[in-house]
Design a protein around this motif. Structure first.
Motif, mmCIF file in Angstrom:
data_model
loop_
_atom_site.group_PDB
_atom_site.id
_atom_site.type_symbol
_atom_site.label_atom_id
_atom_site.label_comp_id
_atom_site.label_asym_id
_atom_site.label_seq_id
_atom_site.Cartn_x
_atom_site.Cartn_y
_atom_site.Cartn_z
ATOM 1 N N VAL A 30 -15.390 72.652 -55.300
ATOM 2 C CA VAL A 30 -15.693 73.812 -54.473
ATOM 3 C C VAL A 30 -14.384 74.534 -54.186
ATOM 4 N N PRO A 31 -14.292 75.792 -54.557
ATOM 5 C CA PRO A 31 -13.028 76.522 -54.368
ATOM 6 C C PRO A 31 -12.566 76.512 -52.918
ATOM 7 N N ASP A 32 -11.272 76.419 -52.747
ATOM 8 C CA ASP A 32 -10.638 76.510 -51.427
ATOM 9 C C ASP A 32 -11.015 75.366 -50.487
ATOM 10 N N ARG A 33 -11.496 74.275 -51.052
ATOM 11 C CA ARG A 33 -11.810 73.119 -50.227
ATOM 12 C C ARG A 33 -11.011 71.925 -50.739
ATOM 13 N N PRO A 34 -10.402 71.143 -49.820
ATOM 14 C CA PRO A 34 -9.523 70.047 -50.250
ATOM 15 C C PRO A 34 -10.271 68.973 -51.027
ATOM 16 N N ASP A 35 -9.557 68.331 -51.942
ATOM 17 C CA ASP A 35 -10.166 67.309 -52.800
ATOM 18 C C ASP A 35 -10.740 66.157 -51.986
ATOM 19 N N GLU A 36 -10.048 65.786 -50.874
ATOM 20 C CA GLU A 36 -10.539 64.637 -50.097
ATOM 21 C C GLU A 36 -11.888 64.931 -49.440
ATOM 22 N N LEU A 37 -12.113 66.210 -49.104
ATOM 23 C CA LEU A 37 -13.410 66.565 -48.531
ATOM 24 C C LEU A 37 -14.508 66.458 -49.588
ATOM 25 N N ILE A 38 -14.235 67.000 -50.764
ATOM 26 C CA ILE A 38 -15.234 66.934 -51.843
ATOM 27 C C ILE A 38 -15.477 65.482 -52.230
ATOM 28 N N ALA A 39 -14.443 64.643 -52.119
ATOM 29 C CA ALA A 39 -14.625 63.225 -52.426
ATOM 30 C C ALA A 39 -15.635 62.590 -51.482
ATOM 31 N N LEU A 40 -15.649 63.020 -50.221
ATOM 32 C CA LEU A 40 -16.646 62.499 -49.277
ATOM 33 C C LEU A 40 -18.055 62.934 -49.655
ATOM 34 N N ALA A 78 -15.215 54.690 -50.975
ATOM 35 C CA ALA A 78 -14.730 56.027 -50.621
ATOM 36 C C ALA A 78 -14.827 56.261 -49.116
ATOM 37 N N PHE A 79 -15.925 55.850 -48.505
ATOM 38 C CA PHE A 79 -16.068 56.033 -47.055
ATOM 39 C C PHE A 79 -15.041 55.206 -46.297
ATOM 40 N N GLU A 80 -14.790 53.982 -46.757
ATOM 41 C CA GLU A 80 -13.786 53.149 -46.086
ATOM 42 C C GLU A 80 -12.393 53.739 -46.228
ATOM 43 N N ALA A 81 -12.091 54.261 -47.407
ATOM 44 C CA ALA A 81 -10.774 54.862 -47.618
ATOM 45 C C ALA A 81 -10.571 56.068 -46.714
ATOM 46 N N ALA A 82 -11.645 56.785 -46.430
ATOM 47 C CA ALA A 82 -11.566 57.958 -45.555
ATOM 48 C C ALA A 82 -11.707 57.596 -44.086
ATOM 49 N N GLN A 83 -11.891 56.288 -43.798
ATOM 50 C CA GLN A 83 -12.024 55.791 -42.426
ATOM 51 C C GLN A 83 -13.192 56.456 -41.689
ATOM 52 N N THR A 84 -14.296 56.611 -42.397
ATOM 53 C CA THR A 84 -15.519 57.161 -41.810
ATOM 54 C C THR A 84 -16.490 56.001 -41.611
ATOM 55 N N GLN A 85 -16.314 55.290 -40.509
ATOM 56 C CA GLN A 85 -17.041 54.032 -40.312
ATOM 57 C C GLN A 85 -18.548 54.227 -40.244
ATOM 58 N N ALA A 86 -18.987 55.294 -39.563
ATOM 59 C CA ALA A 86 -20.429 55.489 -39.414
ATOM 60 C C ALA A 86 -21.107 55.627 -40.773
#
Length: 764
Positions: free
Chosen positions: A657-667, A699-707
């Protein structure tokens, strides 16, 4: 040898007979020249046994001469007067013990151990400190009576009046101690040091119990402590007396609830407590389990034998009247607190009363500084001084402080009395503005649309949290403060600040689904947008509110109502993105209300609405909506269709997605993989489902998104269970425990899956 020869005369004769100067004897015996001079002049008439032995060895005396010197010293040592002696000694007798004394068994046992551990070289000292109202004096007196048999040479109690405007000086206290030991007024030295030396020489050979009550500070107590001998000194103080070395500390805690009820029972009688058992428990809680407050409540009830406990409970339940109700005769909680408060320096008193305005169970020095108008360092100094004075309690692992409930009420009264409404409101407004600016800046660390540098707008960049971990820690610790600040900003019409704060937090909120306060945050934000006449922002925050109702508190009727209102506001402002979100959130609520077909229709409408837009945010919304639609299809038995929908999501993620960081798209990609894994599991394609779910979890653990991670762990555990994998149970157990902590509705699903797996293993 003349029988009239006293110790001093004998010592001088023996010294001159060996041609030793006072300096030489001092060096050989290890006794100061001044002490030798006092002995020879008769100012010290009965030095302790070890001093006499040291002098005898230095003088080279034989056994008979040494015995004669000790006999002369012994005759000069006055004995402790008993109650049968002159009246002056009675002034230092132990106070009467309290017959209804309750609890404190552990602290008493430690003092009993200490009493048995005293010896010639171990004069023990125990400092009993803590906040006002803990019953320090009552405990010390009770302990002294219990310990008395271990100290046959006497027990002395001395009130040092540490809370008075002019506490007893060490010099005057020593005079009273020396008088109790039989020293005539004319023989008491003039100086404090000389008095202390004489006191130590008299106490050194005796097993004495000394109670020094209500001490002001270390300089008052130090000269009164025996230097040698098998004595035990109990010191009570509202101050920590941290400067006293080599002492045992006995910091009394609040009573436990059952102990508070037991104390009440001993005062008013078991019949009244049995008749109103719940009222007794409520009364203990309203007293904050503070011994003084419980005693006052009990004595008040005892003086009114026909009054019900519930009547006093009702009176104390009103916070504004609680301190008024905790008064019995000249005994009152307010008065006990006032003694300490009146002795505080001006800045420290200001800090204490203003800190009572802080929200939540505890507060940081930062909050106290803002409320009191002090610098951070000044606030830390005040907080530590108040902790030493027993007026605040510090947290064990963090620089945070808390009040006892009753002391907070007292401090709040002082805000009204000394500051007034204008100063109070200015302090609250100053703190609220700062807190919201810091909260918004901290939350932006989690915002996918924000630069990953230090967020701008922090009110104090030098102390701002750096990175997600520090930001999360601050937002969690200060949650009551910034939420109270948001309420104040909303209630006082600072609607732009409310909107800016809520907007900054919407990404952070998605990572903390278990925080029920998101409903209040976004409800107030929607109201602020309405007050400002911004229909587009109203639509945004009504959508956030619908999300919070769905995801955080599971109130789906309220979610649907909020989503419908958001849809109207979005159409009014011609905002297609918010229209798509409103359709999505409304569909989620409809599905959970069992209105599946209506949900399906809304989701299809949302996908079409969002696909027609070209903005990056529309692509992200489309991804979320496709995943929601696919989930609905799977849940209604259309797993193959769901698989196709989720593959479409994955294709968007792979394209980026243009103009969106790779880590967000990874989520988003991880979310698509989780859905793909669940679709494949529904089709019983277990071997294909497992790697999809493992990748999503990683991927969720790497991003520390526990929920999100724990829900993926649950899905993986179910697939592993279907495969008969040995890790299935451990995976499901970890998911269940974590989802329980997060208060996720899926915790029940995890528990059921675990039970099903256990039943299958046991063949039940």
């Amino acid at each position: 040898m003349p029988s009239t020869e006293d110790f001093g005369q004998r010592l001088r004769r023996l010294r001159t007979g060996t041609a030793l100067s006072q300096e030489a004897l001092s060096h050989a015996a290890g006794v100061s020249v001044r002490a030798l001079a006092d002995m020879e002049r008769g100012r010290t008439r009965g030095p302790q046994r070890r001093t006499v032995q040291a002098l005898a060895e230095a003088l080279g005396l034989d056994a008979d001469e040494a015995a004669g010197l000790e006999e002369a010293a012994a005759s000069g040592r006055p004995r402790l007067r008993t109650a049968a002696g002159p009246a002056a000694s009675l002034t230092l007798a132990l106070p009467r013990d309290i017959q209804d004394f309750t609890a404190r068994d552990g602290a008493l046992a430690r003092l009993l151990d200490l009493a048995q551990d005293t010896g010639p070289d171990r004069p023990e000292v125990a400092v009993i400190a803590g906040q006002p109202g803990l019953g320090k004096t009552s405990f010390a007196v009770h302990a002294a009576h219990r310990l008395a048999p271990y100290f046959p040479d006497g027990q002395l109690a001395l009130d040092l009046h540490g809370m008075d405007a002019e506490p007893t000086t060490a010099r005057d206290a020593l005079a009273r101690l020396l008088g109790a030991m039989g020293i005539a007024d004319s023989a008491i030295p003039a100086g404090t040091d000389d008095r202390a030396g004489l006191w130590r020489s008299l106490a050194g050979d005796r097993r004495l119990l000394l109670l020094l009550d209500n001490a002001a500070d270390e300089s008052q107590v130090g000269p009164l402590l025996p230097g040698t001998g098998p004595s035990l000194t109990l010191v009570t103080s509202r101050q920590a007396l941290a400067g006293l070395p080599s002492v045992h500390r006995c910091d009394l805690a609040l009573l436990r609830r059952e102990e508070a009820v037991e104390l009440l029972t001993r005062i008013v009688g078991p019949e009244r407590v049995r008749a109103e058992a719940q009222a007794a428990r409520d009364l203990a809680d309203l007293c904050g389990h503070l011994p003084l407050a419980v005693r006052i409540a009990g004595q008040r009830l005892s003086s009114r034998p026909h009054e019900r406990l519930g009547k006093l409970v009702a009176r104390l339940a009103a916070e504004g009247r609680r301190l008024d109700g905790l008064q019995a005769g000249n005994l009152g909680v307010r008065a006990a607190f006032a003694l300490s408060y009146r002795q505080l320096p001006a800045d420290t008193a200001t800090f204490l009363r203003r800190a009572s305005l802080a929200a939540g169970a505890d507060f940081s020095p930062e909050t106290g500084a803002l409320l009191a108008g002090l610098s951070y360092d000044e606030a830390v100094d005040c907080a530590e001084e108040l902790t030493d004075a027993g007026l605040l309690q510090s947290e064990p692992a963090a620089e945070r402080y808390r009040f006892h409930d009753l002391l907070r009420l007292y401090a709040a009264e002082q805000v009204t009395a000394e500051d007034g409404p204008a100063v109070r409101d200015a302090a609250l407004d100053r703190t609220a503005c700062w807190m919201l600016d810091r909260a918004a800046a901290a939350a932006l660390h989690f915002d996918a649309d924000h630069e990953r540098t230090a967020p701008s707008g922090d009110p104090d960049p030098d102390t701002a949290p750096t990175g997600r971990e520090e930001a999360r820690a601050w937002l969690e610790a200060e949650q009551p403060q910034w939420l109270a600040a948001l309420r104040r900003a909303h209630d006082t019409g600072r609607h732009r600040q409310v909107l800016d704060t809520a907007e900054a937090m919407h990404w952070f909120s998605d990572l903390n689904l278990h925080w029920e306060q998101w409903v209040e945050v976004f409800r107030r934000a929607a109201e602020s947008a309405r007050a400002l006449g911004s229909r587009r922002e109203e639509a945004v925050h009504l959508n956030y509110l619908a999300w919070a109702y769905n995801a955080c508190v599971h109130d789906h009727p309220a979610a649907l109502e909020s989503a419908d209102a958001a849809l109207v506001a979005a159409r009014d402002s011609a905002d297609g993105l918010q229209q798509g979100w409103a359709l999505n959130y409304g569909a989620t609520a409809l599905n959970r209300l069992g209105r599946t077909e209506e949900a399906h229709t809304r989701l299809r409408d949302a996908v079409r609405c969002l696909a027609a837009q070209n903005s990056p945010m529309a692509r992200l919304a489309e991804l979320t909506t496709l995943n929601t639609l696919g989930t609905l299809l799977r849940q209604t038995g259309r797993a193959a269709e769901a698989l196709e929908i989720h593959r479409r999501s994955e294709q968007i993620c792979r394209a980026g997605v243009p103009d969106r960081p790779d880590e967000l798209i990874a989520l988003y990609h991880a979310s698509a993989r989780q859905h793909l894994g669940n679709d494949l599991a529904a089709l019983e394609r277990w071997d294909e489902a497992e790697p999809q779910l493992r990748q999503a979890l990683a991927a969720f653990e790497a991003a520390q998104t526990q929920a999100w991670a724990e829900q993926a762990r649950l899905d993986l555990g179910r697939v592993l269970g279907a495969m008969g994998h040995p890790d299935a149970r451990a995976t499901l157990l970890a998911a269940r425990d974590a989802l329980t902590v997060l208060r996720s509705p899926r915790q029940a699903e995890a528990a059921a899956a675990l039970a099903e797996l256990d039943e299958a293993a046991t063949g039940v």
